[in-house]
Scaffold this motif. Structure first.
Motif, mmCIF file in Angstrom:
data_model
loop_
_atom_site.group_PDB
_atom_site.id
_atom_site.type_symbol
_atom_site.label_atom_id
_atom_site.label_comp_id
_atom_site.label_asym_id
_atom_site.label_seq_id
_atom_site.Cartn_x
_atom_site.Cartn_y
_atom_site.Cartn_z
ATOM 1 N N ILE A 1 -1.651 -67.788 95.488
ATOM 2 C CA ILE A 1 -2.102 -68.807 94.649
ATOM 3 C C ILE A 1 -3.180 -69.912 95.113
ATOM 4 O O ILE A 1 -2.688 -70.560 96.179
ATOM 5 C CB ILE A 1 -1.055 -69.163 94.095
ATOM 6 N N VAL A 2 -4.256 -69.921 94.453
ATOM 7 C CA VAL A 2 -5.256 -71.013 95.035
ATOM 8 C C VAL A 2 -5.443 -72.208 93.928
ATOM 9 O O VAL A 2 -5.868 -72.998 94.093
ATOM 10 C CB VAL A 2 -6.616 -70.444 95.523
ATOM 11 N N ASP A 3 -5.412 -71.766 92.716
ATOM 12 C CA ASP A 3 -5.571 -72.555 91.503
ATOM 13 C C ASP A 3 -4.264 -72.429 90.695
ATOM 14 O O ASP A 3 -4.102 -71.501 89.667
ATOM 15 C CB ASP A 3 -6.764 -72.012 90.696
ATOM 16 N N PHE A 4 -3.367 -73.310 90.891
ATOM 17 C CA PHE A 4 -2.082 -73.228 90.213
ATOM 18 C C PHE A 4 -2.044 -73.794 88.643
ATOM 19 O O PHE A 4 -1.238 -72.941 88.064
ATOM 20 C CB PHE A 4 -1.196 -74.231 90.903
ATOM 21 N N SER A 5 -2.978 -74.297 88.366
ATOM 22 C CA SER A 5 -3.186 -74.494 86.801
ATOM 23 C C SER A 5 -3.505 -73.383 86.111
ATOM 24 O O SER A 5 -3.061 -72.859 85.160
ATOM 25 C CB SER A 5 -4.195 -75.539 86.634
ATOM 26 N N THR A 6 -4.554 -72.529 86.648
ATOM 27 C CA THR A 6 -5.082 -71.415 86.084
ATOM 28 C C THR A 6 -4.001 -70.108 86.248
ATOM 29 O O THR A 6 -3.700 -69.658 85.206
ATOM 30 C CB THR A 6 -6.442 -70.888 86.805
ATOM 31 N N TYR A 7 -3.289 -70.207 87.187
ATOM 32 C CA TYR A 7 -2.254 -69.121 87.524
ATOM 33 C C TYR A 7 -1.216 -69.347 86.538
ATOM 34 O O TYR A 7 -0.655 -68.400 85.842
ATOM 35 C CB TYR A 7 -1.726 -69.335 88.925
ATOM 36 N N TYR A 8 -0.837 -70.774 86.456
ATOM 37 C CA TYR A 8 0.446 -70.885 85.491
ATOM 38 C C TYR A 8 0.011 -70.553 84.074
ATOM 39 O O TYR A 8 0.597 -69.893 83.343
ATOM 40 C CB TYR A 8 1.115 -72.396 85.441
ATOM 41 N N LEU A 9 -1.167 -71.172 83.586
ATOM 42 C CA LEU A 9 -1.651 -70.834 82.140
ATOM 43 C C LEU A 9 -1.914 -69.322 82.013
ATOM 44 O O LEU A 9 -1.808 -68.809 80.931
ATOM 45 C CB LEU A 9 -2.984 -71.554 81.935
ATOM 46 N N ARG A 10 -2.251 -68.519 82.891
ATOM 47 C CA ARG A 10 -2.625 -67.014 82.486
ATOM 48 C C ARG A 10 -1.252 -66.150 82.803
ATOM 49 O O ARG A 10 -1.160 -65.254 82.104
ATOM 50 C CB ARG A 10 -3.679 -66.400 83.768
ATOM 51 N N THR A 11 -0.420 -66.590 83.715
ATOM 52 C CA THR A 11 0.921 -65.832 83.872
ATOM 53 C C THR A 11 2.093 -66.454 83.458
ATOM 54 O O THR A 11 3.275 -66.066 83.583
ATOM 55 C CB THR A 11 0.765 -65.674 85.405
ATOM 56 N N SER A 12 2.045 -67.593 82.996
ATOM 57 C CA SER A 12 3.376 -68.529 82.527
ATOM 58 C C SER A 12 4.044 -68.658 83.808
ATOM 59 O O SER A 12 5.512 -68.983 83.614
ATOM 60 C CB SER A 12 4.057 -67.987 81.682
ATOM 61 N N GLY A 13 3.710 -68.691 84.959
ATOM 62 C CA GLY A 13 4.319 -68.854 86.084
ATOM 63 C C GLY A 13 5.370 -67.763 86.692
ATOM 64 O O GLY A 13 6.130 -67.865 87.478
ATOM 65 N N SER A 14 5.001 -66.654 85.862
ATOM 66 C CA SER A 14 5.971 -65.376 86.151
ATOM 67 C C SER A 14 5.014 -64.665 87.397
ATOM 68 O O SER A 14 4.142 -64.088 87.015
ATOM 69 C CB SER A 14 6.085 -64.592 85.026
ATOM 70 N N VAL A 15 5.979 -64.407 88.353
ATOM 71 C CA VAL A 15 5.365 -63.416 89.664
ATOM 72 C C VAL A 15 5.203 -62.108 89.014
ATOM 73 O O VAL A 15 4.239 -61.579 89.435
ATOM 74 C CB VAL A 15 6.515 -63.505 90.595
ATOM 75 N N ASP A 16 6.200 -61.510 88.199
ATOM 76 C CA ASP A 16 6.104 -60.052 87.712
ATOM 77 C C ASP A 16 4.557 -60.160 86.956
ATOM 78 O O ASP A 16 3.990 -59.030 87.005
ATOM 79 C CB ASP A 16 7.066 -60.049 86.808
ATOM 80 N N ASN A 17 4.500 -61.150 86.101
ATOM 81 C CA ASN A 17 3.105 -61.048 85.167
ATOM 82 C C ASN A 17 2.072 -60.905 86.112
ATOM 83 O O ASN A 17 1.016 -60.510 86.027
ATOM 84 C CB ASN A 17 3.086 -62.237 84.291
#
Length: 294
Positions: A98-114
């Protein structure tokens, strides 16, 4: 009253402890305020906390920790189609972080599986394109490195879409489906069997030629040997006859006497020999004294 003060002190301690959180190395933190992501009031950007000691409002704010280390995406093998419309079973894996945690969380809801599901789809799309542009021969003969490089380049778009950087894409194995593998194996076996039969027939043909050649040479050698033996035997018989003739011409009486001695020797060679002849016959001429000089 004493119990009241103890309760107040305990509450203060609990609140103090609850207001502190630690983000360890290899992690990043996101703070939620009443289930809403806490943002920077100046930039209105999601607040991402770096490793270290941080504070939050107890009972109001909660912390969600995300893994910032390089992770591995290693899913079951997938089926891809080549330019020849042939199926291949490709087993691959990818390294990502993960390099952009904001984008990552918004797109995946913080789920590793997603995150893995979305990333796998992106990587497979790149691989599907690369395999679809090549034949099986091109893939097997050395285009694997090019395919991995192209797939890695294609997956770089996940940085903007998912906040994920794909570090590496690797292909572990490329296999044919079981049904195709069996048909190819049967065809190769039939081809090898046909080649083996051809080699055996050629070997048998060469063996027959060699055997016939050797038999002919043996027959010729035996004939030559028999011819030479007859020649030598004839020459020996002729020489023996000449010796006998020369001896007879030199002294006929002595030659006759010598030949009679040989006849006597051969006739009385064994004690079991029995001869019934007239004693005054020609055979006993030298024994009876008839051969003496008168």
């Amino acid at each position: 009253m004493k119990n009241f003060f103890i309760a107040i002190i305990a509450l203060i301690v609990i609140l103090s402890v609850s207001s502190v959180f630690v983000i360890y190395e290899g992690q990043r933190g996101i703070v939620f305020q009443f289930s809403k992501i806490k943002r920077d009031s100046a930039t209105d950007q999601m607040m991402v906390f770096e490793p270290g000691l941080h504070f939050k409002i107890p009972l109001i704010e909660t912390v969600r920790k995300l893994d910032a280390r390089i992770q591995t995406l290693d899913e079951p093998a997938d089926r891809f189609v080549t330019s020849e419309k042939k199926d291949l079973i490709v087993d691959s894996f990818a390294k990502w972080r993960i390099v952009d945690f904001s984008t990552y969380y918004l797109r995946t809801s913080g789920s590793v599986d997603n995150a893995r599901a979305l990333l796998k789809q992106k990587i497979n799309n790149g691989l599907r394109t690369e395999f679809g542009n090549r034949t099986i021969k091109e893939i097997v003969s050395g285009d694997r490195d090019t395919i991995m490089a192209k797939a890695l380049e294609s997956a770089k778009s996940s940085r903007e879409d998912l906040g994920i950087e794909v570090v590496d894409v690797r292909i572990k194995a490329i296999n044919l489906p079981d049904e195709i593998s069996q048909s190819i194996y049967d065809r190769m076996r039939a081809e090898r069997t046909a080649v083996a039969k051809e080699h055996r027939s050629q070997g048998q043909e060469q063996a027959e030629i060699i055997r016939a050649t050797i038999d002919a040479k043996v027959t010729i050698m035996l004939a030559e040997a028999q011819k030479n033996s007859f020649t030598v035997r004839g020459e020996g018989d002729a020489l023996a006859a000449k010796v006998y003739s020369d001896a007879y011409n030199k002294d006929a009486e002595f030659y006759s006497f010598y030949r009679s001695l040989e006849a006597y020797k051969n006739s009385f060679n064994s004690k079991n020999d029995i001869m019934v002849v007239k004693p005054d016959g020609e055979f006993f001429r030298f024994l009876n004294g008839d051969g003496e000089d008168k």
